[in-house]
Design a protein around this motif. Structure first.
Motif, PDB file in Angstrom:
ATOM      1  N   ALA A   1      32.994  77.345  49.321  1.00  0.00           N
ATOM      2  CA  ALA A   1      31.877  77.225  48.389  1.00  0.00           C
ATOM      3  C   ALA A   1      32.109  78.064  47.147  1.00  0.00           C
ATOM      4  O   ALA A   1      32.696  79.156  47.212  1.00  0.00           O
ATOM      5  CB  ALA A   1      30.565  77.657  49.059  1.00  0.00           C
ATOM      6  N   GLY A   2      31.637  77.537  46.011  1.00  0.00           N
ATOM      7  CA  GLY A   2      31.630  78.278  44.762  1.00  0.00           C
ATOM      8  C   GLY A   2      30.202  78.663  44.415  1.00  0.00           C
ATOM      9  O   GLY A   2      29.294  77.834  44.527  1.00  0.00           O
ATOM     10  N   ILE A   3      29.993  79.900  44.023  1.00  0.00           N
ATOM     11  CA  ILE A   3      28.671  80.413  43.679  1.00  0.00           C
ATOM     12  C   ILE A   3      28.523  80.374  42.165  1.00  0.00           C
ATOM     13  O   ILE A   3      29.332  80.972  41.449  1.00  0.00           O
ATOM     14  CB  ILE A   3      28.483  81.858  44.179  1.00  0.00           C
ATOM     15  CG1 ILE A   3      28.848  81.984  45.655  1.00  0.00           C
ATOM     16  CG2 ILE A   3      27.062  82.326  43.913  1.00  0.00           C
ATOM     17  CD1 ILE A   3      28.015  81.165  46.592  1.00  0.00           C
TER      18      ILE A   3
ATOM     19  N   ILE B   1      28.949  73.651  46.023  1.00  0.00           N
ATOM     20  CA  ILE B   1      28.456  74.550  44.995  1.00  0.00           C
ATOM     21  C   ILE B   1      27.122  75.118  45.471  1.00  0.00           C
ATOM     22  O   ILE B   1      26.242  74.364  45.901  1.00  0.00           O
ATOM     23  CB  ILE B   1      28.258  73.817  43.647  1.00  0.00           C
ATOM     24  CG1 ILE B   1      29.591  73.285  43.136  1.00  0.00           C
ATOM     25  CG2 ILE B   1      27.597  74.741  42.624  1.00  0.00           C
ATOM     26  CD1 ILE B   1      30.634  74.342  42.821  1.00  0.00           C
ATOM     27  N   VAL B   2      26.977  76.438  45.396  1.00  0.00           N
ATOM     28  CA  VAL B   2      25.707  77.091  45.694  1.00  0.00           C
ATOM     29  C   VAL B   2      25.106  77.527  44.360  1.00  0.00           C
ATOM     30  O   VAL B   2      25.648  78.407  43.683  1.00  0.00           O
ATOM     31  CB  VAL B   2      25.895  78.284  46.642  1.00  0.00           C
ATOM     32  CG1 VAL B   2      24.558  78.974  46.915  1.00  0.00           C
ATOM     33  CG2 VAL B   2      26.519  77.812  47.960  1.00  0.00           C
ATOM     34  N   ASN B   3      24.017  76.874  43.972  1.00  0.00           N
ATOM     35  CA  ASN B   3      23.426  77.021  42.649  1.00  0.00           C
ATOM     36  C   ASN B   3      22.350  78.110  42.679  1.00  0.00           C
ATOM     37  O   ASN B   3      21.251  77.897  43.189  1.00  0.00           O
ATOM     38  CB  ASN B   3      22.828  75.682  42.204  1.00  0.00           C
ATOM     39  CG  ASN B   3      22.262  75.729  40.803  1.00  0.00           C
ATOM     40  OD1 ASN B   3      22.247  76.761  40.145  1.00  0.00           O
ATOM     41  ND2 ASN B   3      21.782  74.589  40.326  1.00  0.00           N
TER      42      ASN B   3
ATOM     43  N   LEU C   1      34.362  73.324  39.225  1.00  0.00           N
ATOM     44  CA  LEU C   1      34.115  71.907  39.498  1.00  0.00           C
ATOM     45  C   LEU C   1      35.419  71.124  39.635  1.00  0.00           C
ATOM     46  O   LEU C   1      35.496  70.156  40.396  1.00  0.00           O
ATOM     47  CB  LEU C   1      33.260  71.300  38.387  1.00  0.00           C
ATOM     48  CG  LEU C   1      31.843  71.842  38.234  1.00  0.00           C
ATOM     49  CD1 LEU C   1      31.133  71.165  37.060  1.00  0.00           C
ATOM     50  CD2 LEU C   1      31.032  71.645  39.510  1.00  0.00           C
ATOM     51  N   ASP C   2      36.437  71.545  38.902  1.00  0.00           N
ATOM     52  CA  ASP C   2      37.721  70.834  38.930  1.00  0.00           C
ATOM     53  C   ASP C   2      38.604  71.256  40.097  1.00  0.00           C
ATOM     54  O   ASP C   2      39.638  70.632  40.337  1.00  0.00           O
ATOM     55  CB  ASP C   2      38.476  71.077  37.615  1.00  0.00           C
ATOM     56  CG  ASP C   2      37.792  70.439  36.408  1.00  0.00           C
ATOM     57  OD1 ASP C   2      37.039  69.463  36.606  1.00  0.00           O
ATOM     58  OD2 ASP C   2      38.011  70.931  35.284  1.00  0.00           O
TER      59      ASP C   2
ATOM     60  N   HIS D   1      30.762  65.546  40.128  1.00  0.00           N
ATOM     61  CA  HIS D   1      32.147  65.886  40.472  1.00  0.00           C
ATOM     62  C   HIS D   1      32.400  65.751  41.971  1.00  0.00           C
ATOM     63  O   HIS D   1      33.449  66.185  42.467  1.00  0.00           O
ATOM     64  CB  HIS D   1      32.467  67.314  40.023  1.00  0.00           C
ATOM     65  CG  HIS D   1      32.829  67.426  38.568  1.00  0.00           C
ATOM     66  ND1 HIS D   1      31.874  67.364  37.552  1.00  0.00           N
ATOM     67  CD2 HIS D   1      34.031  67.568  37.947  1.00  0.00           C
ATOM     68  CE1 HIS D   1      32.467  67.487  36.384  1.00  0.00           C
ATOM     69  NE2 HIS D   1      33.779  67.605  36.589  1.00  0.00           N
ATOM     70  N   GLY D   2      31.452  65.168  42.695  1.00  0.00           N
ATOM     71  CA  GLY D   2      31.645  64.923  44.110  1.00  0.00           C
ATOM     72  C   GLY D   2      31.529  66.151  44.983  1.00  0.00           C
ATOM     73  O   GLY D   2      32.075  66.183  46.095  1.00  0.00           O
ATOM     74  N   LYS D   3      30.790  67.163  44.515  1.00  0.00           N
ATOM     75  CA  LYS D   3      30.603  68.374  45.304  1.00  0.00           C
ATOM     76  C   LYS D   3      29.267  68.322  46.038  1.00  0.00           C
ATOM     77  O   LYS D   3      28.263  67.843  45.494  1.00  0.00           O
ATOM     78  CB  LYS D   3      30.597  69.617  44.398  1.00  0.00           C
ATOM     79  CG  LYS D   3      31.769  69.746  43.452  1.00  0.00           C
ATOM     80  CD  LYS D   3      33.056  70.097  44.163  1.00  0.00           C
ATOM     81  CE  LYS D   3      34.147  70.424  43.147  1.00  0.00           C
ATOM     82  NZ  LYS D   3      35.461  70.667  43.796  1.00  0.00           N
TER      83      LYS D   3
END
Length: 380
Positions: A9-11, A71-73, A63-64, A90-92
């Motif tokens: 995951a990306g924060i 993604i944790v928003n 995203l890339d 982006h398909g996340k």
């Protein structure tokens, strides 16, 4: 049950709430692992990256990155729509802090985008997956208070003080019902199911305010509050339950929430749904009120549990519990309060949802004996 490979995951958003998430998403859960962070203030992202062993990245680079699946928003409400939309396109998979968006139509579009791209969209508050509300659900589902007939919610805080520290709380999407009341309305939705209509009144107390924090460069500035900070409402649920709601942002800075659920055979007194392990009390007819033992785990700060449960759901090919349908329904219900107060007419909801299943009971905080509390998230 095979061992799960954690979802990377990306924060996005490294503000005040990010530490609570990052403490959990960098080692607590088996199903999800934060690997990168981004923030419009690059130094904040670099600070969090160093503290938690992450990569600091630009959001577009996140995203890339094909290694990052979720993604944790954690951005402020006004940014939720743009950030979540970009991730979905982006398909996340996305798990977003409360609420789904600011505008109703933006929320509807994000729902459509998630379906169109075949990805998951989860939305906080995920505290309904924690011990206090899960135990309350156990009491309701097992008929310990009989048929649920009504509920009473009263919530207070002082937005004049909070707004000096977090100005987004005075802006659309960040007001009293959206930022704090959403915990209570989500808990009621999880216990009672969908609502059908709402009638409400609202007002702005002291719309002209002066910033009073001497440690901030905004000290002495005058701001005009346009978002209602006092809202009262009556909600009719499809089950027939009626609820009275009061959100008061012009009260004590220390919060004293009330959340009572009344049934034909008892009264459930819930703790603060913003706290994972808030105590649960049960009153039966002609008897002393008792503290009810917790039936579920996640009794301490557990933000991110919704993302972890969603990751398990992806691996098990089943619906996740902090789903977009319930989140949007609560979002519409709160908007309905504001619309009803403005139009002086009841608002009838257009959305609905299937009440998520309860977590299996008995999975308590980690210990030497028995399965861990995360085992409840992994159960089919």
């Amino acid at each position: 049950m095979s061992k799960i490979t954690p979802v990377h995951a990306g924060i996005i958003g490294c503000g005040a709430i990010s530490d609570a998430y990052l403490n959990n998403l960098t080692g607590r859960f088996a199903s999800v692992r934060a690997v990168a962070c981004a923030d419009r203030h690059g130094e904040r992202a670099r600070d969090k990256a160093e503290r938690y062993g992450l990569r600091a990245m630009a959001y577009q680079s996140m995203l890339d990155d094909p290694d990052i699946a979720m993604i944790v928003n954690l951005t402020p409400p006004a940014a939720h729509y743009d950030v979540t939309r970009a991730a979905l396109e982006h398909g996340k998979h996305v798990f977003s802090e409360k609420m789904i968006a600011v505008d109703l139509e933006q929320g509807r579009e994000l729902m459509r985008l998630a379906d169109a791209h075949g990805v998951r969209l989860g939305v906080a508050p995920d505290t309904f997956l924690c011990g206090g509300i899960q135990t309350s659900r156990y009491i309701v589902d097992h008929g310990l208070i009989g048929d649920v007939t009504s509920a009473n919610v009263a919530v207070n805080r002082n937005l004049a003080i909070y707004g000096d520290i977090m100005p987004f709380l005075e802006q659309p999407g960040g007001g009293m019902p959206f930022d704090y009341g959403c915990y209570h309305m989500t808990a009621l939705a999880y216990l009672l199911g969908p609502a059908v209509r709402v009638s409400a009144f609202s007002r702005v107390h002291a719309p002209s305010r002066m910033r009073m924090r001497t440690d901030r460069n905004t000290f002495g500035e005058t701001v005009t509050l346009t978002e209602s900070d006092i809202v009262t409402a009556t909600v009719e649920y499809a089950s027939g339950t009626l609820a009275t709601i009061q959100f008061n942002g012009a009260s004590n800075v220390d919060e004293h929430p009330i959340m009572d659920v009344y049934g034909t055979h008892g009264i459930l007194r819930m703790g603060d749904p913003n706290a994972a392990g808030a105590p649960v009390r049960l009153r039966k007819p002609l008897q002393e009120e008792i503290a009810f033992p917790f039936t579920h785990g996640f009794l301490n700060e557990s933000r991110g549990v919704g993302a972890a449960e969603m990751a398990w759901a992806i691996a098990r090919h089943r619906p996740h519990r902090a789903g977009k349908e319930m989140a949007f329904h609560v979002f519409e219900l709160i908007h309905g309060m504001i619309i009803s107060a403005r139009t002086e007419e009841p608002y009838r909801l257009s959305s609905t949802f299937v009440r998520p299943t309860a977590l299996p009971e008995g999975y308590l905080p980690n210990g030497a004996w028995g399965p861990t509390e995360e085992s409840a998230l992994a159960a089919e």
